[in-house]
Design a protein around this motif. Structure first.
Motif, PDB file in Angstrom:
ATOM      1  N   LEU A 129     -43.494   5.784  11.199  1.00 24.30           N
ATOM      2  CA  LEU A 129     -43.216   4.399  11.567  1.00 24.30           C
ATOM      3  C   LEU A 129     -43.597   3.496  10.415  1.00 24.30           C
ATOM      4  O   LEU A 129     -44.753   3.462   9.973  1.00 24.30           O
ATOM      5  CB  LEU A 129     -43.997   4.012  12.820  1.00 24.30           C
ATOM      6  CG  LEU A 129     -43.742   2.592  13.365  1.00 24.30           C
ATOM      7  CD1 LEU A 129     -42.282   2.425  13.749  1.00 24.30           C
ATOM      8  CD2 LEU A 129     -44.653   2.303  14.538  1.00 24.30           C
ATOM      9  N   ASN A 141     -36.626   4.787  10.521  1.00 29.44           N
ATOM     10  CA  ASN A 141     -37.388   5.172  11.731  1.00 29.44           C
ATOM     11  C   ASN A 141     -36.540   5.954  12.724  1.00 29.44           C
ATOM     12  O   ASN A 141     -36.785   5.908  13.939  1.00 29.44           O
ATOM     13  CB  ASN A 141     -37.972   3.932  12.422  1.00 29.44           C
ATOM     14  CG  ASN A 141     -38.945   3.186  11.527  1.00 29.44           C
ATOM     15  OD1 ASN A 141     -39.553   3.772  10.635  1.00 29.44           O
ATOM     16  ND2 ASN A 141     -39.087   1.885  11.754  1.00 29.44           N
ATOM     17  N   VAL A 171     -38.683   8.596  14.611  1.00 25.70           N
ATOM     18  CA  VAL A 171     -39.937   8.158  15.233  1.00 25.70           C
ATOM     19  C   VAL A 171     -39.837   8.340  16.746  1.00 25.70           C
ATOM     20  O   VAL A 171     -38.846   7.922  17.369  1.00 25.70           O
ATOM     21  CB  VAL A 171     -40.239   6.690  14.875  1.00 25.70           C
ATOM     22  CG1 VAL A 171     -41.503   6.212  15.589  1.00 25.70           C
ATOM     23  CG2 VAL A 171     -40.391   6.553  13.371  1.00 25.70           C
ATOM     24  N   PRO A 216     -37.940  -2.491   9.332  1.00 27.02           N
ATOM     25  CA  PRO A 216     -37.046  -1.402   8.909  1.00 27.02           C
ATOM     26  C   PRO A 216     -35.722  -1.931   8.394  1.00 27.02           C
ATOM     27  O   PRO A 216     -35.181  -2.899   8.914  1.00 27.02           O
ATOM     28  CB  PRO A 216     -36.868  -0.579  10.193  1.00 27.02           C
ATOM     29  CG  PRO A 216     -37.156  -1.530  11.306  1.00 27.02           C
ATOM     30  CD  PRO A 216     -38.182  -2.487  10.775  1.00 27.02           C
TER      31      PRO A 216
END
Length: 256
Positions: free
Chosen positions: A38, A49, A52, A43
């Motif tokens: 993360l 991500n 994640v 982002p």
């Protein structure tokens, strides 16, 4: 992404015997681990991500296997947490395989150090115990390589000694003629005779060249004199023709 991850098994198998370094494969796997961490910043991009986890998967068991398989090429959804755990587990397994394969590489630690750094930022508490164990094992194996010393290339203090060279052993080739030993006087005479023959050949060569030059020069003079004679003959014939014409003119005029 699932297709590329499964295809990473091929370079691992193909380089098993040759131990060939595949930087593109390790760089791709490193990028997949980054997708599972993360990012604290905002982002960027749709793949940021992507791996994640959205929930705790410690108590969850994957439906089929903890590693990716051929069904992930068509059935899995990138947003599924089962897919994410299998993708990360497969990535860790592949990295462990490349690590053991390149263990004898002097710069092995420098190659896998970025992977260890990104794994240390990974929150693996949400993953099943077997994945946590593999991640911890990979980090420990990479850390164990840090103490290995790299043998640097250095210039030798002393230049290597040159090999001793021997005089070549030259053997005379037998040409079918017996050579008798000669005294000093005969040797001098043979040298003078050889020099005389060589000078004679050179003189004859020069004489032939002079003869050829003189022959060409004589031919040129002959051609020139022939041209001059022909020109004079033409002039005489022309003058005689003019006189004949004048004579005929006078004859006609007298008759009138």
């Amino acid at each position: 992404m699932g297709q590329l991850l499964i295809l990473m098994f091929f370079p691992l198998q193909y380089t098993d015997l040759s131990k060939r370094f595949s930087p593109a494969a390790i760089s791709f796997l490193h990028g997949l681990v980054q997708l599972a961490v993360l990012s604290p910043a905002k982002p960027k991009g749709r793949t940021a991500n992507m791996l994640v986890l959205s929930r705790d998967m410690r108590e969850e068991e994957p439906p089929d296997s903890s590693l990716m398989c051929s069904s992930d090429l068509t059935d899995s959804i990138p947003g599924d947490d089962y897919f994410k755990t299998r993708a990360l587990h497969t990535t860790v397994k592949l990295l462990s395989g490349f690590l053991s394969q390149l263990d004898e590489l002097p710069s092995c630690y420098e190659v896998f150090k970025p992977v260890s750094c990104i794994l240390s930022r990974l929150d693996n508490s949400k993953y099943p115990p077997d994945i946590q164990k593999d991640i911890a094992g990979l980090v420990l194996n990479i850390a164990a390589l840090e103490s290995r010393k790299i043998q640097l290339l250095v210039v030798e203090k002393k230049k290597p000694r040159a090999l001793r060279l021997y005089e070549p052993n030259i053997e005379e080739v037998f040409d079918g003629m017996k050579k008798r030993p000669m005294g000093r006087t005969k040797q001098e005479r043979a040298k003078l005779l050889h020099k005389y023959k060589r000078e004679m050949k050179g003189a004859m060569r020069e004489i032939r060249r002079d003869k050829s030059f003189l022959a060409k020069l004589k031919l040129k003079e002959t051609l020139t004199s022939d041209l001059e004679r022909q020109q004079k003959v033409r002039e005489i014939y022309g003058s005689a023709a003019n006189q004949q014409a004048e004579f005929h003119k006078l004859s006609k005029h007298k008759k009138k």
